[in-house]
Design an enzyme around this catalytic site. Structure first.
Site, mmCIF file in Angstrom:
data_model
loop_
_atom_site.group_PDB
_atom_site.id
_atom_site.type_symbol
_atom_site.label_atom_id
_atom_site.label_comp_id
_atom_site.label_asym_id
_atom_site.label_seq_id
_atom_site.Cartn_x
_atom_site.Cartn_y
_atom_site.Cartn_z
ATOM 1 N N GLU A 198 0.808 -1.229 0.000
ATOM 2 C CA GLU A 198 0.000 0.000 0.000
ATOM 3 C C GLU A 198 0.834 1.269 0.000
ATOM 4 O O GLU A 198 0.401 2.307 0.505
ATOM 5 C CB GLU A 198 -0.981 -0.017 1.183
ATOM 6 C CG GLU A 198 -2.002 -1.132 1.068
ATOM 7 C CD GLU A 198 -2.926 -1.224 2.272
ATOM 8 O OE1 GLU A 198 -2.685 -0.502 3.268
ATOM 9 O OE2 GLU A 198 -3.890 -2.004 2.227
ATOM 10 N N GLU A 274 -5.627 -8.090 -1.087
ATOM 11 C CA GLU A 274 -6.029 -7.934 0.313
ATOM 12 C C GLU A 274 -7.454 -7.424 0.320
ATOM 13 O O GLU A 274 -7.788 -6.462 -0.367
ATOM 14 C CB GLU A 274 -5.120 -6.964 1.066
ATOM 15 C CG GLU A 274 -5.468 -6.876 2.555
ATOM 16 C CD GLU A 274 -4.545 -5.954 3.340
ATOM 17 O OE1 GLU A 274 -3.316 -6.086 3.163
ATOM 18 O OE2 GLU A 274 -5.047 -5.119 4.100
#
Length: 782
Positions: A198, A274
């Site tokens: 991320e 995810e």
């Protein structure tokens, strides 16, 4: 004449499916019905025109961070039972993929995970617990796919910058070393490697990583990028042919079941690398069931990976219980097999990576969805979900409103599937307890002479799996022990010659890394200690604190006494602390409040109400220097606290009114080496709760004075003493207190065997009492 056998076959199908529903109880009689007399909307399942995308599996993440921290501390057989529910084929979740954090020493949501290379010349492939977890997963399922992804990186890679790409070759070497170490030391083959969770990706680094993997003979290791959003990685792949050649999978987080056009144009595999991150209630299970189907239907995602694998961290840390199951009490052995485990099983037990989706998948007319997969060898699995909006909201992203209503759905099997004669049926109904069924096998569905079609009656919040596979099962172990709070009294001397794990049980590092340590120059009491081992701030993923800290205990602790031997290694500005009532952790650790007792090598002490040290309660001189052991004692009672150095009071009765409860903790003033030993904590909070419960309804009290033996009876409990002025009572609060001078206190508990003498300092009563609790109360506090 042909109609009569056909009608008979239809009737037989109706009888079989009605019986199947009946096996789930009278209330479920209509949940599965071969309603051939009133067919619903028809959905064709056909492979004649080819197949859809290859299915890559369903998985979960351990890490990001420290989400499996408490799991390793479970005693057997409970630890193995938990692992069975997660990984054992045809037993529970039966996961196809395990994705783990490559520990980088930084805070990554619920704690830190240690790096295999804390320092430039340091290599250790036995730190942490992800190695162990991957081996346990492989032990149960040799075909499980393993993935690694960094969240943070050790500070030396940044050369003074909070950036892992300062030297792409060095960072690639660091990551490739982790892959090679997995194979060399644990015989683990890593299948996929990620870039930086991320966070920003670097195109040059990705290319360097691929070259280094190939140079080390790791051509089979595939690269997934960028574990963030669909963009800008998708456009970067379209614009750079060399980059396109080294990336195998585009992975996005929390895509909301949708992708973008540029991602599709790359012709790469698309994964929800995810997803989920939702409380593992039935609503979380509904979220999981919905996205497992619709990530492919809406977004062509062929793999979905849940964060997180198992909620095995203190529940009051961020995203408590956001795992597929819950295992947060190693001290009791209690764990909970939550409904997302069985929602996973609807897909994982009846498919495998390498199967293919059919092209004929989609949404149901009145809400819900269906997918179908095949192995190309005649097997077929159909998964149908009707999760309502109310009962399937994920933590993110926003879910637009939609409606699901009662419907009849007819499925027609064509192509090679038209020859299928029977389908196994598995069923889940989420919602009200009276209507709830979790992964229940119903009787087989017969398709003989029905034109290879069947009709289901579908209600809200249901899951059906219909499959040719007969290997599915709802595995079970004996019920685990009942839930218990963290032990009221806890100690650890860290005397472990050969610890199996690098971290001490139940300590949860929130900034920094605390590891077992052997002092080569100390053959005495402090030969084995717990050491904070980082001397440099890592390349962070979250807002790590400027201090290091490890928490432990029960978040509800209020009054406690904490002892710990401490050793400052850094002269000058070095410092350490012990703390109580620490109220925040994880990504919020910088804002933690509590009662922090610091000593410094400069010869001073400080008491603060926060980890950052802004709220100062007291300061002063202390006979403290580096390279010497000291014993710190922190006592917190009600709104007051006191501290001792080597058993002598250093500060007393400092007013502390916030927070009211929290964990115990140890830590250092900065990223510096320091050691801790003989940790001991005793909480009085649970005892106070027990007293309030035991005596909340007072019975008459009888006092006998003089030389006579006094008796005070509250709800059948009798307390005797032979001393004068020994018994004090407080009817208002419903408490019995026996003064400090009391001797030979004897308790008789009606209906319970004798338990040990209990004691507690009651802050408002201004005296110490000794009380004999019945074992049925005492056991709750242990």
């Amino acid at each position: 004449m042909a109609e009569k056998p056909r009608e008979a076959s239809r009737q037989r199908a109706v009888e079989v499916m009605t019986a199947a529903a009946g096996s789930a109880g009278r209330a479920a009689l209509a949940l599965l019905l071969c309603a051939l007399s009133a067919p619903g909307v028809a959905y064709v399942l056909d492979d004649s025109g080819g197949l859809g995308r290859e299915f890559d599996g369903i998985g979960a993440v351990s890490g990001g961070g420290a989400t499996s921290r408490l799991l390793v501390n479970y005693p057997e057989p409970y630890r193995s039972e938990i692992l069975d529910y997660l990984f054992k084929p045809n037993f529970g979740a039966s996961l196809h993929i395990l994705k783990v954090e490559i520990g980088g020493d930084g805070q990554t949501t619920d704690g830190t995970e240690p790096s295999h290379m804390h320092y430039t010349l340091d290599e250790n492939y036995f730190r942490g617990y992800e190695w162990w977890l991957m081996k346990e997963a492989k032990k149960r399922n040799p075909n499980i796919i393993l993935m690694g992804l960094p969240w943070s990186f050790p500070g030396w890679l940044g050369k003074g910058f909070n950036w892992p790409y300062v030297n792409p070759q060095l960072t690639a070497y660091y990551v490739v070393s982790w892959i090679l170490g997995a194979k060399k030391h644990h015989d683990l083959d890593i299948d996929y490697i990620g870039i930086w969770n991320e966070r920003t990706f670097d195109i040059n680094y990705i290319k360097v990583l691929r070259k280094m993997l190939d140079h080390q003979g790791l051509q089979s290791v595939k690269i997934i990028a960028s574990d963030n959003l669909w963009e800008p990685i998708s456009s970067s792949v379209l614009l750079d042919s060399e980059l396109s050649g080294v990336i195998d999978v585009i992975g996005a987080h929390y895509p909301g079941t949708h992708t973008v056009q540029t991602a599709k144009l790359t012709k790469k595999k698309l994964w929800a690398s995810e997803d989920f991150s939702t409380l593992n209630s039935d609503v979380g299970a509904g979220c999981w069931g919905r996205i497992l189907n619709q990530n492919y239907i809406n977004g062509y995602m062929t793999s979905t990976i849940a964060w997180n694998l198992v909620a095995s961290y203190y529940e009051q840390l961020p995203y408590g219980r956001c795992g597929l199951m819950t295992a947060q009490e190693p001290w009791s052995g209690n764990y909970v097999v939550e409904s997302p485990i069985w929602v996973s099983a609807h897909t994982t037990q009846f498919t495998q990576p390498g199967w293919y989706y059919l092209k004929t998948v989609g949404h149901l007319e009145k809400g819900g969805s269906y997918v179908a997969l095949t192995d190309g060898l005649g097997n077929l699995t159909i998964i149908i979900e009707t999760m309502s909006h109310k009962h399937s909201v994920c933590i993110r992203p926003f879910l637009p409103y939609y409606n699901v209503s009662h419907q009849l759905a007819t499925f027609v099997l064509k192509g090679s599937f038209s020859e299928i004669q029977t389908l196994q049926v598995w069923y889940t109904k989420l919602g009200k307890p009276s209507e709830r069924y979790i992964f229940k096998q119903l009787d087989s569905l017969w398709l003989l002479d029905t034109g290879s079609s069947f009709t289901l009656e579908l209600q809200e919040d249901e899951l059906f799996t219909l499959t040719t596979l007969t290997t599915g099962s709802k595995g079970s172990h004996p019920l685990p022990p009942r839930s218990q709070p963290f032990p009221q009294t806890y100690k650890d001397d860290f005397d472990d010659d050969y610890p199996f794990f690098s971290e001490a049980p139940n300590f949860a590092d929130q900034t920094g890394v605390f590891e077992y340590y052997m002092n080569p120059d100390d053959p005495g009491e402090h030969r084995f200690t717990l050491r904070q081992v980082l001397n440099q701030r890592p390349i962070t993923w979250a807002a790590d604190a400027p201090n290091t800290i490890s928490i432990i205990g029960d978040y509800q602790w209020t009054n406690l006494t904490l002892h710990c031997d401490v050793y400052i290694e850094a002269p000058g500005k070095g410092g350490v602390f012990i703390a109580g009532r620490v109220n925040k952790g994880g990504i919020l650790i910088r804002n933690a409040k509590g009662v922090f007792f610091w000593i410094f090598a400069s010869g001073s002490y400080k008491v603060t109400g926060d980890l950052a040290g802004w709220n100062i309660y007291a300061t002063g001189h202390a006979e403290v220097t580096a390279k010497k052991w000291y014993t710190l004692t922190l006592i917190i009672e009600g709104d007051f606290s006191s501290g001792m150095l080597n058993g002598k009071p250093l500060w007393t009765n400092v007013h502390v009114n916030y927070p009211k409860n929290g964990w115990a903790a140890i830590g250092t003033h900065s990223f510096e080496f320091a050691q801790f030993d003989n940790f001991y904590v005793e909480s009085a909070h649970m005892r106070a709760l027990l007293l309030l419960e035991a005596f909340e309804r007072p019975s008459p009290v009888v006092h006998k004075t003089g030389e006579q033996v006094r008796e005070s009876c509250y709800e059948g409990r009798v307390f005797k003493t032979s001393q004068e002025n020994a018994v004090k009572t407080n009817d208002e609060e419903g408490l019995i207190a026996v003064a400090l001078t009391t001797q030979n206190v004897e308790g008789i508990a009606h209906g319970a065997s004798k338990s040990r003498l209990d004691h507690h300092v009651w802050p408002r009563a201004k005296f110490i009492y000794y009380l004999w609790l019945p074992s049925r109360y005492h056991s709750r506090a242990e």
